[in-house]
Design an enzyme around this catalytic site. Structure first.
Site, short mmCIF file in Angstrom:
data_model
loop_
_atom_site.label_atom_id
_atom_site.label_comp_id
_atom_site.label_asym_id
_atom_site.label_seq_id
_atom_site.Cartn_x
_atom_site.Cartn_y
_atom_site.Cartn_z
CE LYS A 1 -2.13 -1.33 3.80
NZ LYS A 1 -1.47 -2.65 3.97
NE ARG B 1 1.12 -5.62 10.72
CZ ARG B 1 2.29 -5.40 10.11
NH1 ARG B 1 3.41 -5.85 10.64
NH2 ARG B 1 2.33 -4.73 8.99
NE ARG C 1 -5.39 -1.90 9.22
CZ ARG C 1 -4.31 -1.35 8.65
NH1 ARG C 1 -4.32 -0.12 8.22
NH2 ARG C 1 -3.22 -2.06 8.54
NE ARG D 1 5.32 -0.99 10.24
CZ ARG D 1 4.23 -1.00 9.49
NH1 ARG D 1 4.21 -0.32 8.34
NH2 ARG D 1 3.17 -1.68 9.84
NE ARG E 1 7.42 -2.88 6.31
CZ ARG E 1 6.11 -2.78 6.47
NH1 ARG E 1 5.38 -2.19 5.54
NH2 ARG E 1 5.53 -3.26 7.54
P1 AP5 Z 1 4.76 -1.68 1.89
O1 AP5 Z 1 4.47 -0.78 0.76
O2 AP5 Z 1 5.49 -1.15 3.07
O3 AP5 Z 1 3.45 -2.48 2.35
P2 AP5 Z 1 2.16 -1.98 3.10
O4 AP5 Z 1 0.98 -2.60 2.40
O5 AP5 Z 1 2.17 -0.49 3.24
O6 AP5 Z 1 2.36 -2.74 4.48
P3 AP5 Z 1 2.13 -2.26 5.96
O7 AP5 Z 1 2.86 -3.23 6.83
O8 AP5 Z 1 2.45 -0.81 6.11
O9 AP5 Z 1 0.58 -2.49 6.09
P4 AP5 Z 1 -0.24 -2.61 7.38
O10 AP5 Z 1 -1.61 -2.39 6.88
O11 AP5 Z 1 -0.01 -3.86 8.13
O12 AP5 Z 1 0.37 -1.48 8.35
P5 AP5 Z 1 -0.05 0.02 8.64
O13 AP5 Z 1 1.18 0.80 8.82
O14 AP5 Z 1 -1.07 0.51 7.68
O15 AP5 Z 1 5.58 -2.91 1.26
C1 AP5 Z 1 6.08 -3.96 2.07
C2 AP5 Z 1 7.44 -4.43 1.55
O16 AP5 Z 1 7.28 -5.05 0.29
C3 AP5 Z 1 8.44 -3.28 1.34
O17 AP5 Z 1 9.71 -3.76 1.72
C4 AP5 Z 1 8.37 -3.02 -0.17
O18 AP5 Z 1 9.61 -2.53 -0.66
C5 AP5 Z 1 8.03 -4.39 -0.72
N1 AP5 Z 1 7.14 -4.30 -1.88
C6 AP5 Z 1 5.99 -3.59 -1.94
N2 AP5 Z 1 5.41 -3.74 -3.13
C7 AP5 Z 1 6.20 -4.59 -3.84
C8 AP5 Z 1 6.11 -5.18 -5.13
N3 AP5 Z 1 5.10 -4.92 -5.96
N4 AP5 Z 1 7.08 -6.02 -5.53
C9 AP5 Z 1 8.11 -6.30 -4.69
N5 AP5 Z 1 8.27 -5.78 -3.46
C10 AP5 Z 1 7.31 -4.95 -3.03
O19 AP5 Z 1 -0.78 -0.13 10.05
C11 AP5 Z 1 -0.03 -0.52 11.21
C12 AP5 Z 1 -0.95 -0.67 12.40
O20 AP5 Z 1 -1.61 0.59 12.69
C13 AP5 Z 1 -2.11 -1.68 12.25
O21 AP5 Z 1 -1.70 -3.00 12.50
C14 AP5 Z 1 -3.10 -1.14 13.28
O22 AP5 Z 1 -2.71 -1.52 14.59
C15 AP5 Z 1 -2.94 0.38 13.16
N6 AP5 Z 1 -3.90 0.94 12.20
C16 AP5 Z 1 -3.61 1.48 10.98
N7 AP5 Z 1 -4.73 1.87 10.34
C17 AP5 Z 1 -5.77 1.58 11.18
C18 AP5 Z 1 -7.18 1.70 11.07
N8 AP5 Z 1 -7.75 2.22 9.96
N9 AP5 Z 1 -7.94 1.30 12.11
C19 AP5 Z 1 -7.38 0.78 13.21
N10 AP5 Z 1 -6.05 0.60 13.37
C20 AP5 Z 1 -5.25 0.99 12.37
MG MG Z 2 2.27 0.82 4.88
#
Ligand code: AP5
Ligand code: MG
Length: 218
Positions: free
Chosen positions: A13, A169, A86, A158, A125
């Site tokens: 994302k 997750r 979410r 992270r 990552r």
């Molecule tokens: P990356 O782009 O970092 O992936 P991502 O989908 O952003 O993964 P996240 O871990 O950030 O998602 P998440 O939803 O678990 O965490 P968030 O921070 O939103 O890519 C990942 C890796 O893959 C990187 O190394 C990249 O280089 C590689 N990659 C990417 N695309 C690629 C491709 N096409 N090919 C090859 N390699 C690739 O949320 C964290 C926490 O916050 C949650 O667990 C929750 O506790 C809280 N939270 C956030 N939002 C809410 C909400 N709306 N409600 C309640 N709690 C929330």
């Molecule tokens: Mg992210």
């Protein structure tokens, strides 16, 4: 253009949001990044959010909804919502907010991916501790080791990327967030992208054209 990006942890994302910015000056609203900034700054919200995030649980809806409402009020248009909504309650709340602010949602981009790919990606990552840009030690390294290409900040792993927390997750994503995909499909807003085997970074021109067509229809 107003976008929601859905996808499992590690689906890409953040990476997708970074890539699509070359076509338009989007404001990237990533709930996880905003919470992590609050945690770093030790705000009251950060203290509450960290107790959920470190366990891989969702932060309560009321806190998250308020956060998004104030962000949307500031930007009004051309934003990417990464990590929100979410669950179905957040999705309904977002519809209410957009109606109130008179902002149309252009599309919901859903990134689909196999679970094994996720675990492997998250293990390698690293993210910038300053601007939150995401890199990968194996597939997308920075020019200088340990330093962010975008802002020169220090790269870190992270806390919630440990294998046990990642598994939790993923379970929460399947239970809470997957129903949101159907919700947008029923509204005719869904654009599904397979980002596992085929690297979407190479397909980005095609995805952008599809989004432009959606923008005309809104
Ligand atoms: P990356 O782009 O970092 O992936 P991502 O989908 O952003 O993964 P996240 O871990 O950030 O998602 P998440 O939803 O678990 O965490 P968030 O921070 O939103 O890519 C990942 C890796 O893959 C990187 O190394 C990249 O280089 C590689 N990659 C990417 N695309 C690629 C491709 N096409 N090919 C090859 N390699 C690739 O949320 C964290 C926490 O916050 C949650 O667990 C929750 O506790 C809280 N939270 C956030 N939002 C809410 C909400 N709306 N409600 C309640 N709690 C929330
Ligand atoms: Mg992210």
């Amino acid at each position: 253009m107003q976008l929601v990006i859905l996808g499992a942890p590690g689906a890409g994302k953040g990476t997708f949001s970074q890539s699509i910015k070359k076509y338009k000056q989007f404001t990237h609203i990533a709930t996880g990044d905003i919470f992590r900034k609050h945690i770093k700054d030790q705000t009251d919200l950060g203290k509450v959010a960290s107790t959920y995030i470190e366990k891989g649980k969702l932060v309560p809806n009321d806190l998250t909804d308020d956060l998004i409402f104030s962000e949307l009020n500031l930007v009004k248009k051309d934003f990417i919502l990464d990590g929100y909504p979410r669950n179905l309650d957040q999705a309904k709340k977002l519809d209410e907010m957009l109606r109130e602010l008179k902002i149309p949602l252009t599309a919901c981009v859903s990134l689909s991916i196999e679970q094994e790919v996720i675990v492997d990606r998250l293990r390698s990552r690293v993210v910038c501790s300053n601007c939150a840009y995401s890199y990968n030690l194996k597939t997308a390294p920075t020019k200088t080791k340990g330093i962010c290409d975008n802002c020169g900040g220090k790269l870190v792993h992270r806390k919630d990327d440990s294998p046990e927390i990642v598994t939790h997750r993923i379970q929460i994503y399947e239970r809470e967030t997957e129903p949101v995909i159907n919700y947008y499909e029923e509204q005719g807003k869904l654009l599904e992208i397979d980002c596992g085997e085929i690297d979407f970074v190479t397909q980005i021109d095609e995805i952008w054209s599809l989004l432009l067509e959606r923008e005309v229809k809104v």
